[in-house]
Structure formats: C-alpha cells, structure tokens
Design an enzyme around this catalytic site. Structure first.
Site, PDB file in Angstrom:
ATOM      1  CG  ASP A   1       2.677   1.895  -3.815  1.00 49.34           C
ATOM      2  OD1 ASP A   1       2.749   0.963  -2.994  1.00 49.34           O
ATOM      3  OD2 ASP A   1       2.932   1.740  -5.028  1.00 49.34           O
TER       4      ASP A   1
ATOM      5  CG  ASP B   1      -2.704   0.759   5.863  1.00 48.94           C
ATOM      6  OD1 ASP B   1      -2.672   0.805   4.611  1.00 48.94           O
ATOM      7  OD2 ASP B   1      -1.676   0.682   6.549  1.00 48.94           O
TER       8      ASP B   1
ATOM      9  CB  THR C   1      -5.221  -7.056  -0.134  1.00 49.63           C
ATOM     10  OG1 THR C   1      -4.900  -6.004   0.792  1.00 49.63           O
ATOM     11  CG2 THR C   1      -6.441  -6.661  -0.950  1.00 49.63           C
ATOM     12  NE  ARG C   2       2.852 -10.246   1.376  1.00 49.43           N
ATOM     13  CZ  ARG C   2       3.767  -9.361   1.040  1.00 49.43           C
ATOM     14  NH1 ARG C   2       3.515  -8.452   0.120  1.00 49.43           N
ATOM     15  NH2 ARG C   2       4.952  -9.362   1.622  1.00 49.43           N
ATOM     16  CE1 TYR C   3       1.884  -4.579  -0.112  1.00 42.99           C
ATOM     17  CE2 TYR C   3       2.137  -2.747   1.403  1.00 42.99           C
ATOM     18  CZ  TYR C   3       2.663  -3.585   0.447  1.00 42.99           C
ATOM     19  OH  TYR C   3       3.973  -3.432   0.056  1.00 42.99           O
TER      20      TYR C   3
HETATM   21  C1  LIG Z   1       0.979  -1.197  -1.460  1.00 41.71           C
HETATM   22  S1  LIG Z   1       0.843  -2.347  -2.751  1.00 41.71           S
HETATM   23  C2  LIG Z   1      -0.769  -3.083  -2.472  1.00 41.71           C
HETATM   24  C3  LIG Z   1      -0.925  -4.389  -3.188  1.00 41.71           C
HETATM   25  C4  LIG Z   1      -2.287  -5.075  -3.005  1.00 41.71           C
HETATM   26  N1  LIG Z   1      -3.353  -4.308  -3.619  1.00 41.71           N
HETATM   27  C5  LIG Z   1      -2.585  -5.341  -1.562  1.00 41.71           C
HETATM   28  O1  LIG Z   1      -3.490  -4.672  -1.010  1.00 41.71           O
HETATM   29  O2  LIG Z   1      -1.936  -6.223  -0.972  1.00 41.71           O
HETATM   30  C6  LIG Z   1       0.497  -1.294  -4.171  1.00 41.71           C
HETATM   31  C7  LIG Z   1       0.699  -2.014  -5.487  1.00 41.71           C
HETATM   32  O3  LIG Z   1       0.345  -1.137  -6.551  1.00 41.71           O
HETATM   33  C8  LIG Z   1       1.227  -1.394  -7.633  1.00 41.71           C
HETATM   34  N2  LIG Z   1       1.232  -0.202  -8.514  1.00 41.71           N
HETATM   35  C9  LIG Z   1       1.779   1.009  -8.254  1.00 41.71           C
HETATM   36  N3  LIG Z   1       1.608   1.835  -9.302  1.00 41.71           N
HETATM   37  C10 LIG Z   1       0.918   1.118 -10.240  1.00 41.71           C
HETATM   38  C11 LIG Z   1       0.451   1.427 -11.542  1.00 41.71           C
HETATM   39  N4  LIG Z   1       0.664   2.630 -12.098  1.00 41.71           N
HETATM   40  N5  LIG Z   1      -0.209   0.463 -12.236  1.00 41.71           N
HETATM   41  C12 LIG Z   1      -0.423  -0.758 -11.674  1.00 41.71           C
HETATM   42  N6  LIG Z   1       0.008  -1.101 -10.447  1.00 41.71           N
HETATM   43  C13 LIG Z   1       0.667  -0.173  -9.733  1.00 41.71           C
HETATM   44  C14 LIG Z   1       2.569  -1.658  -6.962  1.00 41.71           C
HETATM   45  O4  LIG Z   1       3.458  -2.382  -7.801  1.00 41.71           O
HETATM   46  C15 LIG Z   1       2.146  -2.432  -5.718  1.00 41.71           C
HETATM   47  O5  LIG Z   1       2.187  -3.826  -5.934  1.00 41.71           O
END
Ligand SMILES: C[S@@+](CC[C@H](N)C(=O)[O-])C[C@H]1O[C@@H](n2cnc3c(N)ncnc32)[C@H](O)[C@@H]1O
Length: 245
Positions: free
Chosen positions: A147, A183, A221-223
C-alpha cells in the site's frame, strides 16, 4: 475499508488479532460458500501457530517435508505470486502473511486445487511473525505492490521503511534476496531511499533493465496487472542482505 474507486485502503486503522494497528482492510465482500469452507476447514491446518516474539518460531518445523529454504511473502493479496513460487519451488517452504480474508481464501483455493504442500499462512499482520522468526532464518522475502500511503502524514504506515527494514534484515540470511515492487513512484523513491540508507542491504541493479523488466522467476501480481491496465509502469527491485561480519 477500501475506497471503491481506487481499491486502496481508507484511513480506518483496525486492530489486528495481535493488537497492532493495521493500516488496511481485513474484510471486503462477504465470502462465498467455497471460500468460507476454505477459511473454516483448510486455514486451521496451514495457519502458523500464533507467533511468540523472541525468535522462537523455527520456520522449517512448520512444514511436513524437509525444505531447502523458507521464503516469506508479506501482503500476498489474492496469492497468485505466492502460489506460483510454491508450484515452481517445491523444495522451498513458503510462508505468506496477509490479513485480508478474501485474499487468504483466494490463496487457499489454489493450495487446495493444486495440492501445494509447501505453503503456510499467517492470516494477520506480518510484523509479529517477523519478530517471532530467528535471526538469519529466511532465504528470500517479497513485498510486492505494498500500500503506497501517498499522503505525507501517513508515510510511517508504509511497510518498507525505518520500522520494518531492521526486522527484515534480522531474519534474512546472508546473501538472501529482498524483492520489492511498486507502480507508485512516491513509494518507489521512499523504499529506495530507506533501503539504500540501511547498512544491511545492497541494490543489485546495474542498468535500467534490471529494475524495469520483471525477471522470469517473478510472476505478475493482481496489482501489477491493474497498474499496467491503467497505463502505469511498475518498478521491480532486488536487494541482497549483506553478509554479517
Ligand atoms: C496493494 S495490496 C497488494 C497485494 C499483492 N501483493 C499484489 O501485488 O497484488 C497490499 C496488501 O498488503 C497487505 N498488508 C498491508 N499491511 C500488511 C501487514 N502489516 N502485514 C501483512 N500484509 C499487509 C494488505 O492487506 C494488502 O492485501
């Protein structure tokens, strides 16, 4: 807990089961029938016992068969990258940390369909898991499309930064890779600044193609797919953990 237009987490910061503030969503749409049964029946079999801090969790002991190494993916989202790594590296044990229930169910579906025996899950915040792992116990770590928290006042919520780089440096083996992608150029700059400043990490890039082109053993990845569909160009960074003296 996400903004429906951007699919980014909102400002709400729920508590995790371990009492830490988690800056993201835990629940999205209600789980469908199969996903509910995966969470209720398969997750308990793959879930890492509540990690105790103090480096007492031996990662190799989590797997039924001997592993060459244990790798860790933090924030695996819907789990496609993690499942790919598990499928292509059957002699490696792969631990994923992700608090988002729909994502956990997505990974569990692939684990069940493909009978992947080398996956274990921390269905929560990765930070207590990192604290529970011994020094130099992880052979590779992935934090992909974390994120971005673009507002300056939220910078301390970015996973890669001064709070978590020391945790990663402690658990990674000498020479282990830390793979980061994003990105969001603000986050890329931030991650680079903090990782380059950290004495234990070295960036492996020598030429632009090293960070512009995703290596063959690193699936999308999906993102990443969403970013490319929206016309954004992701950056792929590989760091190595410098040897301890
Ligand atoms: C923007 S998404 C990207 C997901 C995946 N890596 C992708 O590229 O499709 C970021 C992910 O990080 C997870 N996340 C955020 N803080 C986290 C933490 N402290 N420990 C584990 N996961 C975390 C969120 O729940 C979210 O699913």
């Amino acid at each position: 807990m996400t903004d429906s237009k951007t699919d980014r987490p909102t400002d709400d910061a729920p508590q995790t089961e371990t009492g830490n503030r988690l800056f993201g969503r835990r629940k999205g749409r209600p789980l469908r029938k199969r996903r509910t049964s995966l969470i209720e029946d398969l997750l308990p079999r793959l879930q890492i016992p509540t990690p105790a801090s103090g480096g007492s969790l031996i990662p190799a002991s989590l797997f039924a068969t001997p592993t060459r190494e244990v790798w860790l993916e933090i924030g695996f989202g819907m789990g496609h990258h993690l499942a790919w790594q598990a499928r292509h590296n059957p002699d490696v044990g792969i631990i994923g940390a992700e608090p988002f229930l729909n994502g956990i169910a997505g990974l569990l579906g692939m684990v069940e369909d493909e009978n992947l025996g080398n996956v274990r899950i921390q269905p929560d915040d990765a930070r207590p898991l990192l604290d529970a792992l011994p020094d130099a116990s992880i052979g590779r770590a992935f934090v992909l499309f974390a994120d971005p928290w673009p507002k300056k006042r939220h910078a301390d919520r970015r996973f890669i930064g001064p709070e978590n780089l020391p945790r990663l440096a402690r658990v990674l083996k000498d020479g282990a890779e830390l793979r980061l992608a994003s990105d969001d150029m603000g986050l890329v700059r931030w991650m680079l600044e903090h990782t380059l400043k950290h004495p234990d990490f070295e960036w492996t890039a020598r030429r632009p193609s090293d960070w512009r082109i995703r290596p063959d053993d690193w699936p999308a990845t999906r993102y990443e797919e969403k970013a490319i569909a929206a016309g954004r160009k992701p950056v792929f960074m590989r760091f190595v953990r410098r040897p301890r003296r």
